[in-house]
Design a protein around this motif. Sequence first.
Motif, short mmCIF file in Angstrom:
data_model
loop_
_atom_site.label_atom_id
_atom_site.label_comp_id
_atom_site.label_asym_id
_atom_site.label_seq_id
_atom_site.Cartn_x
_atom_site.Cartn_y
_atom_site.Cartn_z
N THR A 173 70.44 -9.68 64.18
CA THR A 173 70.89 -10.13 65.60
C THR A 173 70.97 -8.98 66.35
N ALA B 11 67.50 -7.31 67.48
CA ALA B 11 67.06 -8.16 68.43
C ALA B 11 67.45 -7.98 69.76
N ILE C 111 62.05 -9.30 63.61
CA ILE C 111 62.90 -8.75 64.96
C ILE C 111 61.82 -8.70 66.14
N ALA D 214 60.54 -12.19 67.33
CA ALA D 214 61.44 -12.92 67.80
C ALA D 214 61.99 -12.43 69.33
N TYR E 74 69.38 -15.52 68.23
CA TYR E 74 69.00 -14.83 67.02
C TYR E 74 69.86 -15.00 65.63
N GLU F 147 68.23 -18.04 64.00
CA GLU F 147 66.96 -18.08 63.97
C GLU F 147 66.43 -18.34 62.55
#
Length: 309
Positions: free
Chosen positions: A91, A94, A176, A179, A240, A243
């Motif tokens: 998280t 990202a 990452i 995403a 995230y 995800e």
Amino acid sequence: MVSVPASGTTTFTRSIEDAARAGRRVGTTLVGPAVLVVIAVNILPAFFGFYSSLRKIFFFGDEGFAGLDNFRALFADPVTWEAIGRSLIFTFGALALAVPLALLAALAVRELGARGRILLTILLVPWAMSPIVVALLWKWILLPSPGGLFASILATFGMPPANLLSNPTWAMPTVIAVAVWRTFAFAAIILTAGLGQIPKDLYKAASVDGLTAMERFSRITVPLLAPSILIVLSMLTISYFNEVQVIIGLTSGGPIRSTTTLAYQLYLTGFVELDQGRGNAIAVVMFLINLVLIVGYVQLLGNKKGGEA
């Protein structure tokens, strides 16, 4: 001086109150269906998920009340703590890439004017694609065989192919990056709208006062963009942290569980192992972590805004 009879005042006041009640009825009529949809789609499933987390449900069979047993088993498993750590790494890693990229894209769109809208439309293509399609596309690009685009580029420079998705060190950074590639343009839209609300006269006045471009950015853009940044942080954090489709399509949680996040553990527990009770317990934990993170964002940006004032 003209005096208004008391009866006239009373009649006027009643007319206003009647009009207000009529307006509220119209508003309720218009908003009511949307509220019912939100309750049916979001609130009721959330309560049902919390209820299910307190029961032993396996293969859609409810075996009775389990209390906090699902949560005890969850936190007693070291895999859970590892998954929470990987979820936070995923998280915040990202976010560290997506927010600056989105801000740069928003600034570029504002500076380019009409051409900026074309740029934003192009950047939105990945976000409009299905996450699983994005994952499969990048899995083909990253193939270490000669058929992979990345391997072909490396071969052009005389370098051996690199299997990033099978490397425990590089798998998480690769996931990452994919995403972020899929989602940062959505954040750019929100930041572009926020930039559009900042009066240009402030920048002109700051230039007259001798402020540099960096000073104008730190003293004007960032403080006035704080509400939009809060929205971006909140929405991307939820995206995230939850995800799973990109992870399923790219690595399936591997190699050696290096990309097994809490969301992927929920997928394995609830949909592969069919342990719905424990799966719902994971969902409750994910909800609480999301809530804590978003409250932290609100406190951080709220204090910063207050300090600027």
